[in-house]
Each structure stands twice: as C-alpha cells, then as structure tokens.
Design a protein around this motif. Structure first.
Motif, PDB file in Angstrom:
ATOM      1  N   HIS A  54       0.836  -1.211   0.000  1.00 44.38           N
ATOM      2  CA  HIS A  54       0.000   0.000   0.000  1.00 44.38           C
ATOM      3  C   HIS A  54       0.868   1.258   0.000  1.00 44.38           C
ATOM      4  N   VAL A  55       1.985   1.221   0.732  1.00 44.61           N
ATOM      5  CA  VAL A  55       2.875   2.387   0.785  1.00 44.61           C
ATOM      6  C   VAL A  55       3.443   2.678  -0.609  1.00 44.61           C
ATOM      7  N   LEU A  56       3.948   1.640  -1.287  1.00 48.55           N
ATOM      8  CA  LEU A  56       4.500   1.826  -2.633  1.00 48.55           C
ATOM      9  C   LEU A  56       3.431   2.361  -3.586  1.00 48.55           C
ATOM     10  N   ALA A  57       2.228   1.817  -3.469  1.00 45.20           N
ATOM     11  CA  ALA A  57       1.140   2.265  -4.350  1.00 45.20           C
ATOM     12  C   ALA A  57       0.844   3.749  -4.126  1.00 45.20           C
ATOM     13  N   HIS A  58       0.765   4.145  -2.856  1.00 47.15           N
ATOM     14  CA  HIS A  58       0.423   5.539  -2.544  1.00 47.15           C
ATOM     15  C   HIS A  58       1.535   6.489  -2.995  1.00 47.15           C
ATOM     16  N   GLU A  59       2.796   6.098  -2.748  1.00 47.73           N
ATOM     17  CA  GLU A  59       3.910   6.998  -3.058  1.00 47.73           C
ATOM     18  C   GLU A  59       4.188   7.092  -4.553  1.00 47.73           C
ATOM     19  N   SER A  60       4.045   5.961  -5.266  1.00 46.48           N
ATOM     20  CA  SER A  60       4.517   5.932  -6.659  1.00 46.48           C
ATOM     21  C   SER A  60       3.420   5.666  -7.680  1.00 46.48           C
ATOM     22  N   PHE A  61       2.555   4.664  -7.439  1.00 46.53           N
ATOM     23  CA  PHE A  61       1.574   4.293  -8.456  1.00 46.53           C
ATOM     24  C   PHE A  61       0.432   5.308  -8.553  1.00 46.53           C
ATOM     25  N   GLU A  62       0.233   6.090  -7.491  1.00 47.52           N
ATOM     26  CA  GLU A  62      -0.803   7.132  -7.530  1.00 47.52           C
ATOM     27  C   GLU A  62      -0.242   8.475  -7.991  1.00 47.52           C
ATOM     28  N   ASP A  63       1.067   8.522  -8.192  1.00 50.59           N
ATOM     29  CA  ASP A  63       1.718   9.771  -8.597  1.00 50.59           C
ATOM     30  C   ASP A  63       1.662   9.924 -10.119  1.00 50.59           C
ATOM     31  N   GLU A  64       1.108  11.021 -10.589  1.00 49.55           N
ATOM     32  CA  GLU A  64       0.869  11.219 -12.031  1.00 49.55           C
ATOM     33  C   GLU A  64       2.173  11.219 -12.839  1.00 49.55           C
ATOM     34  N   VAL A  65       3.207  11.860 -12.305  1.00 47.81           N
ATOM     35  CA  VAL A  65       4.471  11.975 -13.053  1.00 47.81           C
ATOM     36  C   VAL A  65       5.134  10.600 -13.176  1.00 47.81           C
TER      37      VAL A  65
END
Length: 679
Positions: A54-65
């Motif tokens: 969940h942490v990886l998803a929030h930090e990176s996979f939800e980031d538009e750039v």
C-alpha cells in the motif's frame, strides 16, 4: 479514469483500478503488447493485506508523473500473489537467487518472453538508506533496455537457465522411518526458544505445522519434550500480542521474539491452522486455555471472515483509519491508558492496564500498547469478562480494517477442517454447519462439473485462475475431516475426485509433485516446492490427503502416491525441520499406520465422539448406521447385540471390536471417555 483492473475479481487488483498507471493483468495480451511496442514489462506482485504494498502504491503508483513515465517506457502488469501463487513462486525464486532476499511488494522487470532481468521489492519515492528511488530504478532499467539490450538479453537468458537447472534433487528415496522424525525433533530442540516459546528469533511466525508434528510425535512415541515445546509455544502465542485478546483470532506474525507486537494483518490461513492446532492441543492435554483459544479463533473466523455466500474471506488489513483521517497500522487494535479510562473509568482502567500490559510509555507506537496477558497470577474471571466485553464494544465503534473478500480454495479447505473438528470436539454443531456451507460453496462454485478447482471466487463467481496443488491437497483435507465428523460419505467421494486430479495432472517421476498441473499455463519454469511457507506445502498437503483417502478406501494407487511423495521428507525432515513440519506430521501418520476406525452406530454418539478425540496420528474415522454404503470402512461392520461397535485396524490387522468407549479411547490414545466432554 479506471484502468484495465476495473474488471478484476481480486480486491487487491481493484485497489489499483483508479491508479494513473495503465495496469494490465497477467495475460498473454500484455506480453504481446510489450513485444509490439518493444518495451520491457514491469511486474508488480503484492497482496491486499501487505502494508508496504500500500505504501509503494500511494507513493509511486498514484503519482501522475511517475505513472506517466511507467506508461511511456513499460507495459505494467499487476498480480495478486494469492490469486497466482505460481507466478509469485517462479519470480520470487528468481528474486531470492539474485538478491539473497525476497518479500512483497515484489518488483521485477521482464522481457516480452517473460524472462526476468532486474529485481527488487519496495523502492522509496526519494533515495534513502542506500536504496535508489523508484524513479531512478525506472530510468536505469529504461536506459539499459535502450542502450544495452544485448546485455539485458544475456542476463535474462542466464537467469532462466539457472532456474531451469534448479529442478529438485529428489534425494530421499524410500520412506521416512523412525530416525527422521527423531532427528527432526533434535533439530527443532536446538532452534527452540526456551524462554519465550517458538523457534528462532525475530520476527517470529506461528509454527502451526511444526506444532502439529510435535503433537503427533508425542502421541506416537510419548516424547515429553515434543509435547512441552508445543504446549509452551501455544501458551506464549495465546498470551501475547499476536493473539487478539478482545475479539479472538491471530495476527500474521510477531515482530519481536517475545510475542509482544504483531504485524496486524489477520489471514484466514493462519487462523484456520491455529484453530485446529489449539483444538488438537486440547485433545492431547485437556488445557482450558487451548480450548478457549480454539473456540474464540473459530468464532472470529465465522464472525469476521465469513462471506455472504458461506465461504471465508482471505484477510483483514493491518491498517485502518486512526480517527484523524490517517491510515495507520494497528490503529483498530491498540490502546493507550487514556483510551482505557475513557471507556472503563479510573478503577477498571487501572485493572485492565495491569491485566493487559498497557503502559504509559506504550509497547507499540505513539504511546499505545498491544493488549496481551503478561501476568502469571489468577485474575477475577468475571471482572475480566466484563472489561473485555466493554472494550470490545468500544472497539467496534472504531473504523474497521479493510477485508479482502476473495475466497481462496486452499485456505477454505483449511478452515473447513478446523471448524468441523472444533465443532465436533466442543459440541458446537453451528461450527460444523459453517464448515459444511463453505464446503458446499467450493463444490458448487470452485469445482464446477469436472472437479478442476478454480483457485479463487468472489461474490459467488469463480475466478479465471486454475487451482494449484495446495488447493487440491487442502480442500481434500477439509472434505476428509468433514466426512469423519458428519458421517456424510459424499465428502469422501468429493475428496476422491480431487485426488484423482492430483494423480493425473500433478505427479512427476519418482513420486515428485508439481505445484501446477501438467496442462496449466507454462511459465519460465514449472514451480515445485516441498517446503512449508505460511501454509503447508502443496506437495505434503496432497501427500497427507492421499494417505487418509487410501486409509478410508484401501486404494493402492493413492497409498503408493502418498508414499512416493513422502520420500522428500526423508531427505528434508532432518536437515530443515522448521520448513518440513507438515511433511513430518504426515510421516507420523504413515509410521502409525494410519489407524482406520469404523464406528457402526449413530453419528455424534459416544463411540463416534471418542474416536474423533483419539490422538493416534492421522487416524481416519468413518461412522454411520450398519449397512450404509457411504464409507468403505463400514462395509460388513455390524453393531454387537444392537449396541454401537467400534472397529480399529492398522497395517492390515484389526483389533477385537469393542462397544466400550473407555476401551476405544485407550486404543486410540484419547484421554478417556470420562474426559472427552467439551463442556
């Protein structure tokens, strides 16, 4: 805008359906797309209750750039490891071989031929602790793909070649005998934590399969050291923070060796295995604590994990909302002294703090404590019950952890066995009914018309992924336990259908078993692992079910397959007993026969109940009125002068039939007819 995962059945994949990453599921079309675009595949493997996923998803996979870079340079594939254990196993083996460690989230970069060439787990959004940032990893892999393609191809080819050479050396030709369990016991004693219980140091996982072996070994040989390790470990776990002291049920593992702070996710498989272990510990010792823990864990599974269709959901998340809008690990379960006072008032809060080990400094984070039972004195039971009820009622008002609603066949098989036996031991017919309803769901939804299991279902709809060996082994185990408890031979028949598939599609040369069927999707290698992980190895789970089915039916083919599969325990048991627990438990059944018990008489009657409470390793029980054709063991077995009669056989030799429950208990190692009441 939702991506392709919007159509997934996995709750974990659905959590990523709104990511700006253009995710694909694991499917041929994804690799065709990578080939068409001439880009690598980024494979991300995780599961719903995984905190760092969940942490990886929030930090990176939800980031538009970050997502834009991923979409431009990769075909991105998301896998729920619980839906595709075969994909997870193959690439985790590669990660561990390349890096010396593994875990989830698992991040692997592949060629369009699904060959891996770069590996990792969690990557932070900024460089830290010597780790590159996720963006740096993506840029480095994209550059290598563009500028050093030959090198990438060589690395991928070498890794696949190395993996293909790792086919299991099936050293242990022949059956495990007396020496292998004895050597395994010595090895376990060396790794045993005599102060805190359990094996090894931190983190400490519940050793369910090892405890089953220890209980069976004690039952067969009388080795007191085996029983002591099992009982003390169970007591330490049930008193520790890994056990939910208010609501029952176990968290995944303890982060420390003292069982104080857990990793808070609650998995169906742990609770099913531990429920059965504590029921079996009670069966061996009569321990009140074991009885309470087994029943509370069974009730937890039914209350918190049962789905509307009658199956059992996979997991509860570790994280939940903490009341301030933040999602925090353990928020649902931990308490500060101030929170105790709010609910209980000064006096009862002081009592609860002492009883449950809640301190001003806290045993967890930010001054909060995990509830456990650190004291050794005798507390006022009525006051404890009242305080627990009030705290539980207050906790119910907190935001609840998320639930992964998918039904996994293997883990439901484990739950069926646990609930059926716990219900039978403690006179809880409701638990046997819940086990039967879950079994009905597996037959109706997962088995279909041809007895080929679907790995998962959700909302009563079967998933697309094929069952693996552990699904066949664990579901057959559950059906066999249900047959013994209910006297309904149809469950023996269904177990036979599944085990015939094992014989036809999962067996190899020299007794070897594979984790995937011979007609399953071909990965870069056919996975095969005889060691336990969080659940029994599919290999030894199938061996145990084959052995029990052979004892029920006299089938030579199933007995031969079970014996062939147990050759690996001869090799691994003495060398790696902590990872061969279930195989060693099955070996104990083999060494004891296993015994075949036929009770001609009423299901649920005193003789049937006594037979179920026997501790003889792996004994199979068939009960029913005389003349029934549902169980081969009941053929030509009659009552004596109208009285219910038990027949006990092993290794082609039968004892004199008996109508005396005390005598039957003596023959099967039960504690005696006067002690078998669960009330």
């Amino acid at each position: 805008m939702a991506n392709r995962l919007a159509h997934a059945t996995s709750p974990y994949l659905l959590q990523h359906a709104d990511n700006p990453v253009d995710w694909w599921q694991w499917e041929p079309a994804a690799f065709e797309e990578a080939r068409r675009r001439d880009v690598p595949v980024f494979l991300s493997v995780g599961y719903s209750a995984c905190h760092w996923c969940h942490v990886l998803a929030h930090e990176s996979f939800e980031d538009e750039v970050t997502a834009a870079f991923m979409n431009e340079h990769f075909v991105n594939v998301k896998v729920d490891r619980e839906e595709r254990p075969d994909v997870d196993a193959v690439y985790m083996e590669a990660v561990q071989a390349a890096t010396g460690q593994g875990g989830w989230p698992m991040s692997v970069f592949l060629t369009a031929d699904a060959e891996p060439f770069y590996f990792g787990t969690y990557f932070p959004p900024e460089p830290r602790h010597g780790m590159p940032s996720f963006r740096q990893v993506l840029e480095g892999v994209a550059a290598a793909w563009t500028e050093r393609r030959d090198e990438v191809g060589e690395v991928a080819g070498r890794i696949v070649q190395d993996l293909s050479r790792r086919s299991l050396v099936h050293e242990g030709q022949g059956l495990p005998g007396e020496s292998e369990p004895a050597q395994a016991l010595l090895g376990l004693a060396r790794e045993y934590d005599g102060k805190h219980g359990g094996f090894g140091g931190a983190p400490k996982f519940p050793p369910s399969m090892i405890i089953e072996f220890l209980l069976r070994h004690h039952a067969r040989t009388g080795a007191e050291g085996a029983l002591q390790m099992a009982a003390d470990t169970c007591d330490a776990m049930a008193r520790g923070g890994m056990y939910d002291q208010l609501g029952g049920g176990f968290a995944r593992y303890s982060v420390d060796r003292e069982w104080v702070v857990p990793h808070f996710e609650k998995m169906l498989y742990d609770n099913a295995l531990l429920c059965r272990v504590y029921a079996h510990l009670w069966r061996a010792t009569g321990s009140d604590s074991a009885r309470r823990t087994a029943l509370e864990t069974a009730d937890f599974m039914v209350r918190e994990l049962r789905t509307a269709e009658g199956g059992f959901a996979s997991a509860l998340d570790a994280d939940s909302e903490d009341g301030t809008g933040r999602h925090v690990e353990g928020a649902y379960y931990v308490w500060t002294p101030g929170q105790l006072r709010e609910v209980l008032g000064e006096q009862d809060a002081a009592f609860a703090a002492e009883y449950f080990g809640v301190t001003e400094e806290g045993t967890f984070e930010e001054g909060a404590s995990v509830l456990r039972l650190p004291g050794t004195g005798v507390a006022d039971a009525a006051r404890v019950a009242e305080v627990r009820a009030r705290l539980l009622a207050a906790r119910e008002l907190r935001p609840r952890p998320g639930r992964d609603d998918k039904v996994v066949a293997a883990w439901n098989g484990l739950a069926i066995a646990a609930l059926a036996e716990t219900g039978a031991y403690f006179d809880r017919p409701d638990l046997i009914e819940r086990a039967t309803e879950a079994a009905d769901l597996l037959v109706r939804v997962h088995m279909g018309d041809v007895a080929r299991l679907a790995r998962t279902s959700k909302d009563g709809r079967a998933g697309a992924n094929a069952g693996v060996l552990e699904d066949y082994g664990d579901v057959a185990e559950g059906f066999l336990a249900l047959a013994s408890v209910t006297g309904e031979g149809v469950w023996l028949e269904f177990a036979g259908f599944l085990l015939d598939i094992v014989l036809q599609h999962f067996t190899g040369e020299g007794g070897q078993l594979y984790d995937t069927a011979d007609d399953a999707e071909q990965l870069i290698r056919r996975p095969q692992d005889p060691t336990d992980n969080a659940t029994p190895a599919g290999w030894t789970a199938a061996a145990g079910a084959l052995l029990s089915y052979a004892a029920h039916t006299g089938s030579e083919a199933h007995r031969t397959a079970a014996e062939g599969a147990l050759g690996v325990v001869k090799a691994l048991g003495p060398r790696a007993p902590r990872f061969t627990g279930w195989g060693l438990a099955v070996a104990e059944a083999l060494l004891d026969g296993p015994r075949e018990v036929a009770v001609a008489g009423p299901v649920g009657g005193e003789l049937h109940r006594t037979a179920l409470l026997g501790t003889a390793p792996g004994a199979v029980v068939a009960a029913g009125e005389t003349g029934g054709s549902e169980f081969p063991l009941l053929a030509d077995r009659t009552m004596t002068d109208g009285a219910p009669t038990a027949y006990v056989c092993r290794n082609f030799v039968c004892d004199v039939p008996t109508t005396d429950a005390q005598e039957l208990a003596r023959r099967l190692g039960a504690r005696g007819a006067g002690e078998v009441s669960g009330r």
